[in-house]
Design a protein around this motif. Sequence first.
Motif, mmCIF file in Angstrom:
data_model
loop_
_atom_site.group_PDB
_atom_site.id
_atom_site.type_symbol
_atom_site.label_atom_id
_atom_site.label_comp_id
_atom_site.label_asym_id
_atom_site.label_seq_id
_atom_site.Cartn_x
_atom_site.Cartn_y
_atom_site.Cartn_z
ATOM 1 N N ASN A 101 45.049 5.190 19.918
ATOM 2 C CA ASN A 101 46.204 4.290 19.975
ATOM 3 C C ASN A 101 46.990 4.287 18.675
ATOM 4 O OD1 ASN A 101 45.690 3.242 22.628
ATOM 5 N ND2 ASN A 101 43.888 2.324 21.701
ATOM 6 N N ALA A 104 48.963 7.556 18.558
ATOM 7 C CA ALA A 104 50.110 7.592 19.469
ATOM 8 C C ALA A 104 51.254 6.752 18.909
ATOM 9 C CB ALA A 104 49.704 7.091 20.850
ATOM 10 N N THR A 105 50.914 5.584 18.345
ATOM 11 C CA THR A 105 51.937 4.731 17.760
ATOM 12 C C THR A 105 52.507 5.364 16.502
ATOM 13 O OG1 THR A 105 50.484 2.965 18.469
ATOM 14 C CG2 THR A 105 52.414 2.323 17.213
ATOM 15 N N SER A 108 55.018 8.057 16.966
ATOM 16 C CA SER A 108 56.298 7.663 17.559
ATOM 17 C C SER A 108 57.258 7.125 16.505
ATOM 18 C CB SER A 108 56.072 6.616 18.641
ATOM 19 O OG SER A 108 55.627 5.425 18.048
ATOM 20 N N GLN A 125 46.363 15.365 26.001
ATOM 21 C CA GLN A 125 47.540 15.461 26.884
ATOM 22 C C GLN A 125 48.595 14.354 26.704
ATOM 23 O OE1 GLN A 125 47.817 18.412 28.216
ATOM 24 N NE2 GLN A 125 45.798 18.740 27.317
ATOM 25 N N PRO A 126 48.170 13.074 26.538
ATOM 26 C CA PRO A 126 49.213 12.056 26.378
ATOM 27 C C PRO A 126 50.183 12.389 25.238
ATOM 28 C CG PRO A 126 47.105 10.998 26.731
ATOM 29 C CD PRO A 126 46.836 12.471 26.572
ATOM 30 N N GLU A 129 52.423 15.434 26.333
ATOM 31 C CA GLU A 129 53.427 15.094 27.341
ATOM 32 C C GLU A 129 54.498 14.163 26.803
ATOM 33 O OE1 GLU A 129 52.441 14.614 31.270
ATOM 34 O OE2 GLU A 129 50.770 16.017 31.237
ATOM 35 N N ALA A 130 54.184 13.432 25.733
ATOM 36 C CA ALA A 130 55.203 12.588 25.115
ATOM 37 C C ALA A 130 56.027 13.380 24.097
ATOM 38 C CB ALA A 130 54.555 11.369 24.462
ATOM 39 N N GLN A 132 55.123 14.738 21.220
ATOM 40 C CA GLN A 132 54.934 14.267 19.845
ATOM 41 C C GLN A 132 54.377 15.322 18.902
ATOM 42 O OE1 GLN A 132 52.630 10.794 21.225
ATOM 43 N NE2 GLN A 132 54.153 9.515 20.232
ATOM 44 N N GLN A 410 42.912 10.704 36.098
ATOM 45 C CA GLN A 410 42.057 9.538 36.212
ATOM 46 C C GLN A 410 41.641 9.341 37.655
ATOM 47 O OE1 GLN A 410 44.608 6.703 33.997
ATOM 48 N NE2 GLN A 410 42.695 6.119 33.026
ATOM 49 N N PRO A 411 40.393 9.048 37.968
ATOM 50 C CA PRO A 411 39.290 8.883 37.015
ATOM 51 C C PRO A 411 38.806 10.214 36.440
ATOM 52 C CG PRO A 411 38.461 8.757 39.248
ATOM 53 C CD PRO A 411 39.953 8.871 39.355
ATOM 54 N N ASN A 412 38.354 10.185 35.172
ATOM 55 C CA ASN A 412 37.743 11.367 34.554
ATOM 56 C C ASN A 412 36.495 11.752 35.342
ATOM 57 O OD1 ASN A 412 38.080 10.350 31.075
ATOM 58 N ND2 ASN A 412 39.585 11.030 32.531
ATOM 59 N N ARG B 38 53.933 8.820 30.387
ATOM 60 C CA ARG B 38 53.334 10.070 29.893
ATOM 61 C C ARG B 38 53.000 9.798 28.437
ATOM 62 N NH1 ARG B 38 52.293 13.519 33.752
ATOM 63 N NH2 ARG B 38 51.683 11.536 34.543
ATOM 64 N N GLY B 39 51.760 9.418 28.141
ATOM 65 C CA GLY B 39 51.451 8.994 26.785
ATOM 66 C C GLY B 39 52.230 7.732 26.490
ATOM 67 N N ARG B 41 55.518 7.674 26.372
ATOM 68 C CA ARG B 41 56.875 7.893 26.844
ATOM 69 C C ARG B 41 56.989 7.402 28.289
ATOM 70 N NH1 ARG B 41 59.518 12.716 28.675
ATOM 71 N NH2 ARG B 41 57.500 13.715 28.688
ATOM 72 N N TYR B 60 38.455 2.804 40.997
ATOM 73 C CA TYR B 60 39.019 1.516 40.581
ATOM 74 C C TYR B 60 39.033 0.513 41.726
ATOM 75 C CZ TYR B 60 40.520 4.700 36.985
ATOM 76 O OH TYR B 60 40.510 5.661 36.019
#
Lengths: 450, 299
Positions: A101, A104-105, A108, A125-126, A129-130, A132, A410-412, B38-39, B41, B60
């Motif tokens: 977290n 990611a912050t 940005s 991946q997050p 895909e963003a 960054q 998800q789910p992994n 996406r992350g 974004r 879930y």
Amino acid sequence: MVFTYTHGARRTGYEPKGSLVKRRWIAGAIGVLAVALAACAPGGGASEQGDKAGGDKVTLSLWSWRVEDVKAYEKILATFEKSHPKIHVEFKPFQATEYPNILATGLSGTAGPDVAQLKSYGGLQPLVEAGQLVPLDGKVEALSGFDAKLLEGAKGHKDGKIYGVPFAYQTLQVLYNKKLFGDNGIQPPATWDDMIAAAGKLKAAGITPFAVAAGPDATWTLPIVHEIFGNARYGSTKFRDALLRGEKKFTDPDFTASIKLIKDLEPYFPKDVVAVKIPDVQALFATGKAAMYPTGSFDLAPVLAANPSLDLGVFQVPPPPGSPVTTPVTPGWADGSFGVNAKSAHQAEALELVKWMATPEFGQLYASELKQLSAVPGVTPPDPLLAEMAKNYAANGAPYTLLVDFRYGQPNGDAVFRDEVQKMLAGQTDPKAVAESVQKGVGQWFKPGN
Amino acid sequence: MPRWRVLAVFLLPAFLLYSVFIVYPLVTALDYSFFEWRGIRQTGFAGLANYRDLFGVYPYDQQLWRALAHNALFFAGTMLIQNTVGLLFALLLFRYGRGKRFLQAAFTTPYLVDPLVVGYLWSLLLNPTFGPVNSLLEAAGLDSWALPWLGDTRTALPVVILVNAWQWVGFPMLLFSAALAGIPAEYHEAARVDGASAWQAFRRVTLPLLTPAIGVVSVLTFIGNFNAFGLVYAMAGSTGSPAGSTDVLGLLFYRVAFVEGGVNAIGRSSALAVLMFVFIFGVSLLASSYFRRRERRLL
């Protein structure tokens, strides 16, 4: 930290004019907000500090989740600074659990790192895909010499581009206590039956054969235990490839049989294994109350830290009866990589750093300072046990497929798997149902052939 | 300066803090939950897709109801044990005043420790391999009682409820003590003079007059239990070990938001956060209005 003052926020006393007062209140409100927001933001970027440092020396900020490695990294980076006198690297570690977290912050904003330690596979991946991270294809030539299996961990799943220089890999095998083996007249097993016989002998002697935990903090180790004992049983790389092509499913009898192995071995685990935690089994193993520890290469350093006089050996689990693969396997995966922040103000220097991280110089330093397996090709770990693990992986390496291939949705895969295996050990489900749950879970997002 | 402006000056700081730290995040979560992520974004409006995922995607869909049921059990167990014992302590302290201050302080000491620490300490005490609880039981010849308390699906949740009660029993005790002190002694005396037994006096006079306190304790217990996280996390890990038998909504949220990550973690976890808020807020409102009606009947 940036503090923003406005007149309104600081002025006190009687104000005669209504509209003026109102405006100042609003200004004050904005001031309070700005201070509050600034307080939430991470500390100032190293890039800015570097500019202030004078001259044309650039300071790069390197973020990591390895709080415990500060000293080693400082030593490693000092070597880099010697050959790159115009770059200063500041190593900035964060709590591992919070790191994704924070990163990611950080990426940005403008106060983020220039180079960052990145999780591998699904965890990467997050950020990809963003948008960054900077793709490194064609920019870091040395990557072409890296092991293809390890590079997969640093790739964008959709675009196939490389976003980081892999720094380490982990291998899975059994550590054993040589003294306990000697005392009980046991050799490292050549066959599965030898291993079971040895476990029975140890148990009869009052020693816990396998240091396995399945308690609250240990569910993530259950897929690892499954890989160590069951990789050959489910068919290793061949089965994995068939799985990815959609020709096989987790409900395959071979995969189910590999899950059953864990249940069959339960009598040789500590009593009430579902309540046993990781520190418990590490203590059992380090104090000679347990003889074998099926775990990753990452546990060698902590075990030796707990008891430096422990005389350890390593073996690969012999294939169980009925295995499609008849040679022992050492499963493994890429631990993570170092990548460049797309918003870094010092892209060229950051690229210099990750390029250096792909050299044997870095790899050798990394292996000797941190006692980990470097991902740089041609690096031999100085520790003989790690060297043996590396040799086994080079000869019989296979991907830990639930982690490597089934964390992209998800789910992994391994999240479902670990919960279900724990249930199985608690006597609430059976191997067939475990396999069905995994298939049901990943079947919702996994598209074969990708 | 007109009166409303003076009022505004005094209200503004609290209002600002409330807006920035409570209203803003709540509205943000609501906003986030309607988007595909996406992350970090936002990629597009998702409508109710994130909510549908929580109810439709295995596992879930099962974990959500299981967690809700465990929260309900947690609440029921806490009401039954913690708050009943809290009331008993308050009555005893009220009746036999000796050592009252010391005992009140003693019962409330566990407040000072964070639930995470309490959970960790108790998991050490209950450790089946090295823990003192089972060693003591075995030493006392009660081998059959030396169970893997946190490793058995039947005992894990009850143990968590008991440890939670151990930590918070001082809270209902303090509230009930204050409420008892506020009941005029004549009522109780009059009942006894009229021939009521001690139990009848308690049941017919004291207990009804405690309704406001019972209401406050119930609603706060409900909110606390449905937001439970730290203690369960420390004792049962993020998966609600063993085999999900202690899984609660807080842990499910933690897993969806942080552990299993995933590219759309923000969307799904925000949806879950909104559901939890709406549920807890709604039930709390209903319960409050119920207790208020009961109180009015007392007048």
